[in-house]
Design an enzyme around this catalytic site. Structure first.
Site, short mmCIF file in Angstrom:
data_model
loop_
_atom_site.label_atom_id
_atom_site.label_comp_id
_atom_site.label_asym_id
_atom_site.label_seq_id
_atom_site.Cartn_x
_atom_site.Cartn_y
_atom_site.Cartn_z
N HIS A 1 0.76 -1.22 0.03
CA HIS A 1 -0.05 0.00 0.10
C HIS A 1 0.93 0.99 0.44
CE1 HIS A 1 -3.77 1.38 0.84
NE2 HIS A 1 -3.40 3.25 0.80
N CYS A 2 0.63 2.02 -1.41
CA CYS A 2 1.94 2.99 -0.82
C CYS A 2 1.34 4.36 -0.99
CB CYS A 2 2.06 3.48 -2.46
SG CYS A 2 3.06 4.54 -3.28
N PRO A 3 2.01 5.13 0.32
CA PRO A 3 1.29 6.09 1.38
C PRO A 3 1.78 7.48 0.27
CG PRO A 3 3.88 5.81 2.02
CD PRO A 3 3.33 4.37 0.55
#
Ligand code: ZN
Ligand code: ZN
Length: 453
Positions: A130-132
């Site tokens: 999950h890419c911030p």
């Protein structure tokens, strides 16, 4: 590197990530052009028409691909609706059939390569992390968009670097001239800030592009790289004869833990085509028309997102990921209720979110009680130093006893995975029913068709 991939640990702080990225893009893309054109003493002057067109086209592609990387749906599995009013479990409706992986939060089987993302709150097909920075999962569906975003960002950054370099070199060449002939102080400060921001983002996004392209070419996600590392560590530990680590479960664990090859690497071109959802390389890189694979919910259990071609290095398909010995050990002690306990808790039997929540809480409590009972029983049976060690071990955690961390110190949690629900049902022995999900769904469909007739 951890913070680059995983973002802030403080909840709420993730809200500033996307505005921060936009500000950084705007600063480098537009403040630079303003600076170049506003100071006549900043050689070689404003951008030429060609430079301006190239740079602004790259930046436009960057904006578009960033928008897509943030907003494209990472994917949602839709399980087949149940044929009767009291739905049986979609897979495990007989003792001989059981899923090898189960998601407690979705209360559904977990297809191969999927993980439960704690930010997206569902199981994500081929979850990478999950890419911030995009506030989105990098998954089977979003990977092509993420890759294109990184490509156009890196192109834009390198192009800006060359423009900045021309100006810094011109100032350096004129360093012996009186200062009043050169650019203003504002220009010097602006040029310095731009160069610092440019250098830092080139470094960070260069690393990110490198790891992403590597995953693309080898067909492995960040999470799977982590699993490969854990598997190697487990095998090394098994060879080292560490008696304490294995304890009483030694014999069974040794039987379960054999070397498993990473099965999804099909060769460079096949890997790249699979990830981009097309065998036409031109469409891999087009910012607007470039697509990506989409999960097949028309016939659940079949096709894209459900089935994954394997290279055949293992003697059975569907063996990845290799079991985590800690979880297997917990499962053997009764921490994991097994598929039967899940059947009444299918999410579509509940009408409201409150009911779902209540059922989940009840299940958690039951799990906890079961675990306590099992632990009490075990403690009773053991004595002396062994019991003390085991007790100490059990106090270490409830859901996940000792989360394994890789050489970067990353746990699965750091990729956005909800570790608490990432439970494996005790892997079956090779000669048992170790059947991949698609096959299970297929069998069930065949069976239910037979019942209907
Ligand atoms: Zn899930
Ligand atoms: Zn996510």
């Amino acid at each position: 590197m951890t913070s680059l991939k995983t973002g802030p640990s403080t909840p709420g702080l993730h809200l500033i990530y996307i505005p921060a990225v936009c500000a950084l893009i705007a600063f480098q893309a537009y403040y630079s052009q303003y600076l170049f054109s506003s100071d006549p003493d900043l050689a070689p002057g404003p951008l030429t028409g060609r430079d301006s067109l190239t740079f602004n086209t790259l930046v436009a592609c960057l904006w578009w691909t960033y928008y897509r990387a943030c907003t494209v749906d990472p994917g949602r599995y839709i399980f087949p609706p149940s044929p009767t009013s009291s739905p049986p479990d979609p897979i495990a409706s007989s003792n001989t059939l059981k899923p090898t992986r189960w998601c407690k939060k979705c209360a559904a089987p977990k297809p191969l390569r999927a993980h439960h993302c704690r930010h997206c709150r569902r199981c994500i097909p081929k979850m990478d992390h999950h890419c911030p920075w995009t506030g989105n999962c990098v998954s089977m569906q979003t990977f092509p968009h993420f890759l294109r975003f990184l490509l156009y960002t890196n192109f834009s950054l390198w192009y800006l670097a060359s423009l900045l370099w021309q100006r810094v070199a011109a100032i350096w060449a004129d360093r012996h001239l009186p200062a009043y002939l050169g650019p203003s102080l504002h220009s010097l400060v602006g040029l310095t800030l731009l160069s610092l921001a440019n250098g830092a983002t080139i470094l960070a996004l260069g690393i990110l592009l490198y790891t992403t392209v590597k995953g693309w070419v080898f067909n492995s996600t960040m999470i799977e790289d982590w699993e490969v590392e854990r598997h190697e560590a487990v095998l090394a530990r098994m060879d080292s004869e560490d008696g304490y680590f294995w304890g009483d479960d030694d014999a069974t664990l040794r039987e379960l833990l054999e070397k498993i090859e990473f099965p999804y690497d099909l060769g460079v071109f096949a890997n790249m085509a699979q990830a981009m959802g097309t065998r036409n390389p031109l469409r891999w890189f087009l910012p607007v028309f470039g697509g990506g694979p989409v999960i097949n919910n028309e016939t659940p259990g079949k096709g894209t997102g459900w089935e994954w071609e394997e290279n055949g290095f293992n003697d059975l398909p569907g063996l990845w990921p290799p079991p985590d010995p800690e979880k297997v050990r917990q499962a053997r002690r009764g921490a994991w209720p097994g598929a039967a306990g899940q059947q009444e808790d299918r999410y579509d039997t509940y009408q409201t979110p409150e009911e779902v929540k209540a059922a989940f809480a009840k299940r958690q409590e039951e799990d906890f009680l079961r675990r306590q009972r099992a632990q009490a029983q075990q403690a009773h049976q053991r004595s002396g130093i062994v019991a003390e060690l085991e007790k100490w071990d059990d106090l270490g955690g409830t859901e996940v006893a000792k989360p394994w961390a890789n050489s970067d110190g990353d746990r699965l949690w750091d990729y956005g995975v909800d570790e608490a629900v990432e439970e494996e049902i005790i892997p079956a022995r090779k000669d048992d029913e170790d059947v991949p999900l698609a096959e299970l769904i297929r069998r069930r469909k065949v069976r239910s068709r037979g019942e209907d007739d």
